[in-house]
Design a protein around this motif. Structure first.
Motif, PDB file in Angstrom:
ATOM      1  N   SER A   1      -2.887  -7.641  11.723  1.00  0.00           N
ATOM      2  CA  SER A   1      -3.477  -6.371  11.258  1.00  0.00           C
ATOM      3  C   SER A   1      -4.944  -6.299  11.677  1.00  0.00           C
ATOM      4  O   SER A   1      -5.441  -5.254  12.071  1.00  0.00           O
ATOM      5  CB  SER A   1      -3.404  -6.253   9.743  1.00  0.00           C
ATOM      6  OG  SER A   1      -2.085  -6.247   9.323  1.00  0.00           O
TER       7      SER A   1
ATOM      8  N   SER B   1      -1.907 -12.214   3.718  1.00  0.00           N
ATOM      9  CA  SER B   1      -3.362 -12.460   3.698  1.00  0.00           C
ATOM     10  C   SER B   1      -3.976 -11.851   2.432  1.00  0.00           C
ATOM     11  O   SER B   1      -4.996 -12.332   1.946  1.00  0.00           O
ATOM     12  CB  SER B   1      -4.049 -11.914   4.948  1.00  0.00           C
ATOM     13  OG  SER B   1      -4.015 -10.517   4.979  1.00  0.00           O
TER      14      SER B   1
ATOM     15  N   TYR C   1      -4.653   1.412   4.133  1.00  0.00           N
ATOM     16  CA  TYR C   1      -5.984   1.128   4.689  1.00  0.00           C
ATOM     17  C   TYR C   1      -5.755   0.909   6.174  1.00  0.00           C
ATOM     18  O   TYR C   1      -5.037   0.003   6.565  1.00  0.00           O
ATOM     19  CB  TYR C   1      -6.510  -0.114   3.964  1.00  0.00           C
ATOM     20  CG  TYR C   1      -7.297  -1.150   4.714  1.00  0.00           C
ATOM     21  CD1 TYR C   1      -8.447  -0.824   5.448  1.00  0.00           C
ATOM     22  CD2 TYR C   1      -6.928  -2.495   4.636  1.00  0.00           C
ATOM     23  CE1 TYR C   1      -9.168  -1.829   6.094  1.00  0.00           C
ATOM     24  CE2 TYR C   1      -7.655  -3.495   5.273  1.00  0.00           C
ATOM     25  CZ  TYR C   1      -8.771  -3.155   6.004  1.00  0.00           C
ATOM     26  OH  TYR C   1      -9.496  -4.140   6.630  1.00  0.00           O
ATOM     27  N   TRP C   2      -6.320   1.762   7.012  1.00  0.00           N
ATOM     28  CA  TRP C   2      -6.166   1.555   8.451  1.00  0.00           C
ATOM     29  C   TRP C   2      -7.412   2.007   9.181  1.00  0.00           C
ATOM     30  O   TRP C   2      -7.765   3.179   9.145  1.00  0.00           O
ATOM     31  CB  TRP C   2      -4.912   2.261   8.998  1.00  0.00           C
ATOM     32  CG  TRP C   2      -4.546   1.702  10.353  1.00  0.00           C
ATOM     33  CD1 TRP C   2      -4.504   2.385  11.525  1.00  0.00           C
ATOM     34  CD2 TRP C   2      -4.207   0.342  10.651  1.00  0.00           C
ATOM     35  NE1 TRP C   2      -4.178   1.518  12.550  1.00  0.00           N
ATOM     36  CE2 TRP C   2      -3.981   0.261  12.036  1.00  0.00           C
ATOM     37  CE3 TRP C   2      -4.096  -0.828   9.877  1.00  0.00           C
ATOM     38  CZ2 TRP C   2      -3.642  -0.945  12.663  1.00  0.00           C
ATOM     39  CZ3 TRP C   2      -3.757  -2.016  10.509  1.00  0.00           C
ATOM     40  CH2 TRP C   2      -3.527  -2.047  11.890  1.00  0.00           C
TER      41      TRP C   2
ATOM     42  N   SER D   1       1.815  -8.679   3.859  1.00  0.00           N
ATOM     43  CA  SER D   1       0.490  -8.844   3.240  1.00  0.00           C
ATOM     44  C   SER D   1       0.239 -10.226   2.636  1.00  0.00           C
ATOM     45  O   SER D   1      -0.313 -10.338   1.536  1.00  0.00           O
ATOM     46  CB  SER D   1       0.259  -7.769   2.174  1.00  0.00           C
ATOM     47  OG  SER D   1       0.273  -6.509   2.769  1.00  0.00           O
TER      48      SER D   1
ATOM     49  N   ARG E   1     -15.965  -5.442   6.450  1.00  0.00           N
ATOM     50  CA  ARG E   1     -14.623  -4.918   6.178  1.00  0.00           C
ATOM     51  C   ARG E   1     -14.699  -3.704   5.252  1.00  0.00           C
ATOM     52  O   ARG E   1     -14.079  -3.659   4.192  1.00  0.00           O
ATOM     53  CB  ARG E   1     -13.727  -5.985   5.545  1.00  0.00           C
ATOM     54  CG  ARG E   1     -13.150  -6.955   6.550  1.00  0.00           C
ATOM     55  CD  ARG E   1     -12.030  -7.777   5.935  1.00  0.00           C
ATOM     56  NE  ARG E   1     -11.114  -8.290   6.927  1.00  0.00           N
ATOM     57  CZ  ARG E   1     -11.339  -9.361   7.693  1.00  0.00           C
ATOM     58  NH1 ARG E   1     -12.467 -10.016   7.586  1.00  0.00           N
ATOM     59  NH2 ARG E   1     -10.441  -9.760   8.577  1.00  0.00           N
TER      60      ARG E   1
ATOM     61  N   LYS F   1     -11.534   0.363  10.256  1.00  0.00           N
ATOM     62  CA  LYS F   1     -12.709  -0.096   9.500  1.00  0.00           C
ATOM     63  C   LYS F   1     -13.950   0.606  10.021  1.00  0.00           C
ATOM     64  O   LYS F   1     -14.097   0.759  11.233  1.00  0.00           O
ATOM     65  CB  LYS F   1     -12.900  -1.607   9.693  1.00  0.00           C
ATOM     66  CG  LYS F   1     -11.742  -2.429   9.192  1.00  0.00           C
ATOM     67  CD  LYS F   1     -11.883  -3.900   9.569  1.00  0.00           C
ATOM     68  CE  LYS F   1     -10.552  -4.596   9.362  1.00  0.00           C
ATOM     69  NZ  LYS F   1     -10.494  -5.968   9.801  1.00  0.00           N
TER      70      LYS F   1
ATOM     71  N   ASN G   1       4.280  -1.794   6.546  1.00  0.00           N
ATOM     72  CA  ASN G   1       2.922  -2.068   7.023  1.00  0.00           C
ATOM     73  C   ASN G   1       2.952  -2.414   8.502  1.00  0.00           C
ATOM     74  O   ASN G   1       3.846  -1.981   9.212  1.00  0.00           O
ATOM     75  CB  ASN G   1       2.314  -3.207   6.199  1.00  0.00           C
ATOM     76  CG  ASN G   1       1.894  -2.727   4.812  1.00  0.00           C
ATOM     77  OD1 ASN G   1       1.774  -1.524   4.581  1.00  0.00           O
ATOM     78  ND2 ASN G   1       1.678  -3.642   3.914  1.00  0.00           N
ATOM     79  N   THR G   2       2.008  -3.236   8.950  1.00  0.00           N
ATOM     80  CA  THR G   2       1.999  -3.609  10.375  1.00  0.00           C
ATOM     81  C   THR G   2       2.993  -4.734  10.596  1.00  0.00           C
ATOM     82  O   THR G   2       2.631  -5.906  10.636  1.00  0.00           O
ATOM     83  CB  THR G   2       0.601  -4.107  10.799  1.00  0.00           C
ATOM     84  OG1 THR G   2       0.080  -4.888   9.744  1.00  0.00           O
ATOM     85  CG2 THR G   2      -0.324  -2.998  11.154  1.00  0.00           C
TER      86      THR G   2
ATOM     87  N   ALA H   1     -12.899 -11.236   3.215  1.00  0.00           N
ATOM     88  CA  ALA H   1     -11.953 -12.170   3.847  1.00  0.00           C
ATOM     89  C   ALA H   1     -10.741 -11.431   4.386  1.00  0.00           C
ATOM     90  O   ALA H   1     -10.213 -11.748   5.449  1.00  0.00           O
ATOM     91  CB  ALA H   1     -11.515 -13.222   2.835  1.00  0.00           C
ATOM     92  N   SER H   2     -10.282 -10.425   3.636  1.00  0.00           N
ATOM     93  CA  SER H   2      -9.156  -9.589   4.062  1.00  0.00           C
ATOM     94  C   SER H   2      -9.172  -8.325   3.211  1.00  0.00           C
ATOM     95  O   SER H   2      -9.256  -8.414   1.972  1.00  0.00           O
ATOM     96  CB  SER H   2      -7.833 -10.333   3.864  1.00  0.00           C
ATOM     97  OG  SER H   2      -6.763  -9.427   4.049  1.00  0.00           O
ATOM     98  N   GLY H   3      -9.086  -7.184   3.868  1.00  0.00           N
ATOM     99  CA  GLY H   3      -9.153  -5.908   3.143  1.00  0.00           C
ATOM    100  C   GLY H   3      -8.145  -5.853   2.008  1.00  0.00           C
ATOM    101  O   GLY H   3      -8.480  -5.526   0.856  1.00  0.00           O
TER     102      GLY H   3
ATOM    103  N   HIS I   1      -6.411  -3.041  13.517  1.00  0.00           N
ATOM    104  CA  HIS I   1      -7.429  -2.138  12.953  1.00  0.00           C
ATOM    105  C   HIS I   1      -8.428  -1.653  14.011  1.00  0.00           C
ATOM    106  O   HIS I   1      -8.922  -0.539  13.934  1.00  0.00           O
ATOM    107  CB  HIS I   1      -8.233  -2.874  11.873  1.00  0.00           C
ATOM    108  CG  HIS I   1      -7.582  -2.914  10.527  1.00  0.00           C
ATOM    109  ND1 HIS I   1      -7.504  -1.812   9.710  1.00  0.00           N
ATOM    110  CD2 HIS I   1      -6.995  -3.921   9.848  1.00  0.00           C
ATOM    111  CE1 HIS I   1      -6.899  -2.153   8.577  1.00  0.00           C
ATOM    112  NE2 HIS I   1      -6.568  -3.427   8.638  1.00  0.00           N
TER     113      HIS I   1
ATOM    114  N   ALA J   1       0.846  -1.198   0.000  1.00  0.00           N
ATOM    115  CA  ALA J   1       0.000   0.000   0.000  1.00  0.00           C
ATOM    116  C   ALA J   1       0.884   1.252   0.000  1.00  0.00           C
ATOM    117  O   ALA J   1       1.797   1.378   0.811  1.00  0.00           O
ATOM    118  CB  ALA J   1      -0.897  -0.010   1.223  1.00  0.00           C
TER     119      ALA J   1
HETATM  120  C1  DP6 Z   1      -1.228  -1.780   7.259  1.00  0.00           C
HETATM  121  O1  DP6 Z   1      -5.873  -6.276   5.012  1.00  0.00           O
HETATM  122  O2  DP6 Z   1      -4.287  -7.252   6.691  1.00  0.00           O
HETATM  123  O3  DP6 Z   1      -1.169  -3.418   5.554  1.00  0.00           O
HETATM  124  O4  DP6 Z   1      -8.823  -6.576   6.506  1.00  0.00           O
HETATM  125  O5  DP6 Z   1      -8.301  -7.359   8.793  1.00  0.00           O
HETATM  126  O6  DP6 Z   1      -7.401  -8.610   6.813  1.00  0.00           O
HETATM  127  P1  DP6 Z   1      -7.825  -7.253   7.379  1.00  0.00           P
HETATM  128  O7  DP6 Z   1      -6.507  -6.378   7.442  1.00  0.00           O
HETATM  129  P2  DP6 Z   1      -5.341  -6.242   6.386  1.00  0.00           P
HETATM  130  O8  DP6 Z   1      -4.799  -4.786   6.749  1.00  0.00           O
HETATM  131  C2  DP6 Z   1      -3.733  -4.236   6.037  1.00  0.00           C
HETATM  132  C3  DP6 Z   1      -3.253  -2.998   6.694  1.00  0.00           C
HETATM  133  C4  DP6 Z   1      -1.986  -2.421   6.111  1.00  0.00           C
HETATM  134  C5  DP6 Z   1      -2.264  -1.323   5.121  1.00  0.00           C
HETATM  135  C6  DP6 Z   1      -2.658  -1.733   3.727  1.00  0.00           C
HETATM  136  O9  DP6 Z   1      -2.207  -2.761   3.218  1.00  0.00           O
HETATM  137  O10 DP6 Z   1      -3.403  -0.942   3.123  1.00  0.00           O
END
Ligand code: DP6
Length: 335
Positions: A198, A114, A17-18, A112, A26, A20, A288-289, A145-147, A202, A13
């Motif tokens: 993550s 997921s 995305y941080w 990432s 999601r 919800k 990221n995280t 399932a995962s953002g 969130h 990213a």
């Molecule tokens: C910091 O997509 O891992 O990487 O929706 O709960 O599966 P869930 O979270 P996730 O969050 C990613 C957060 C990030 C920023 C990003 O990739 O945008």
């Protein structure tokens, strides 16, 4: 029911995305922008079978216990796909599935996994069930399932639209991978799993006093990133991306409970990136995280950036990625 294997790439990213606004669906607090990374890939084979009495999940050669959070997340997503197949009256829509998945990069370390994992699972399950779904529908399904996965069903430079409903929150390609050749050198400072996922992180985003400040400025920041990509202005893009990563971590550091995710090696890499820039090697970090970093650079600097980072005492290994495409079906199955 057709055994199907999909290869999907992870992403990084540029604008994160941080937070919800709807945890079940999601729906993100803000839109985000990423690039898909060929080289950080997941391959997943899915087969729905009448003889199975429960879903079976294997990741990196190991069977995942059904009671684990990871296996339950996979089964919950398979249920989502099965429900859609039931609505469409597909034979075998209630069968359990065998899922075998492997990554070319460490999972659970902030890279990432997921995102590529759930994008590959969505694509593979949809094809295995014979579901006729558009890229937009795949993005909406993956998002639940995962953002990150909602971006990983696309290719090139991707924008995830911040929507207020499930149907309006999905991703699309804003520029194809051919638009601009950017390189990503991943500096791995630890291969152990991170302690906080993550998903857990969130939930505390809104507790940071800086969260609102971030939200107030984020739409404009997204526009600036899109403009820098359109103009292929690497310096401008890099500056925004690095500042965004630090702003994002300032939210993590000031949330209740604070998330201090960096390791000594993380800071060592950040200092080296700044040093390389002073020497005229254009590169910028983002993170990221987790503790591992992505360093964005241009093709002419890639080899040197890779060498310099690999030479750092606290860097375990480096991985390199180019801009990738959307998931693709491959013929070599994992079982
Ligand atoms: C910091 O997509 O891992 O990487 O929706 O709960 O599966 P869930 O979270 P996730 O969050 C990613 C957060 C990030 C920023 C990003 O990739 O945008």
């Amino acid at each position: 029911m057709k055994k199907t294997t999909i290869q999907a790439s992870s992403d990084i990213a540029l604008i994160k995305y941080w937070g919800k606004k709807d945890e079940v669906l999601r729906l993100p607090e803000n839109g985000s922008i990423s690039i898909i990374l060929s080289g950080l890939d997941t391959v997943t084979t899915v087969e729905f079978r009448e003889d199975l009495i429960q879903d079976q999940v294997f990741i990196q050669g190991e069977e995942i216990e059904n009671v684990s959070i990871e296996a339950q997340r996979v089964s919950k997503h398979l249920d989502r796909m099965r429900d859609l197949a039931k609505e469409r009256k597909i034979t075998g829509a209630n069968w359990f599935a065998k899922v075998v998945s492997k990554n070319t990069f460490p999972r659970g370390t902030g890279l990432s996994s997921s995102g590529s994992g759930m994008a590959a699972l969505t694509y593979a399950a949809a094809r295995a069930l014979g579901l006729d779904v558009s890229e937009k529908e795949l993005s909406i399904l993956s998002r639940q399932a995962s953002g990150t996965a909602c971006r990983c069903v696309c290719g090139g430079f991707v924008e995830w639209l911040d929507g207020d409903t499930s149907d309006t929150s999905y991703s699309h390609t804003i520029f194809s991978k051919e638009h601009w050749d950017i390189r990503d050198v991943v500096a791995v400072v630890d291969e152990g799993r991170k302690k906080i996922s993550s998903t857990e992180g969130h939930t505390t985003a809104q507790t940071s006093p800086f969260f609102k400040v971030r939200q107030d400025r984020i739409k404009q920041k997204i526009e600036l990133v899109k403009q820098a990509i359109a103009e292929k202005n690497f310096t401008e893009l890099g500056k925004i991306v690095e500042a965004e990563a630090l702003e994002f971590h300032s939210i993590l550091l000031t949330s209740e409970v604070p998330l201090i995710l960096w390791y000594p090696g993380t800071v060592q890499v950040m200092h080296e990136v700044q040093k390389m820039r002073e020497e005229g090697i254009e590169c910028y970090f983002t993170i990221n995280t987790g503790f591992n970093l992505h360093i964005l650079t241009l093709p002419e600097f890639e080899a040197e950036v890779n060498q310099r980072l690999f030479a750092l005492p606290l860097v375990v290994k480096t991985l390199t990625a180019t801009i990738g495409d959307k998931p693709k079906e491959i013929s070599e199955h994992l079982f």
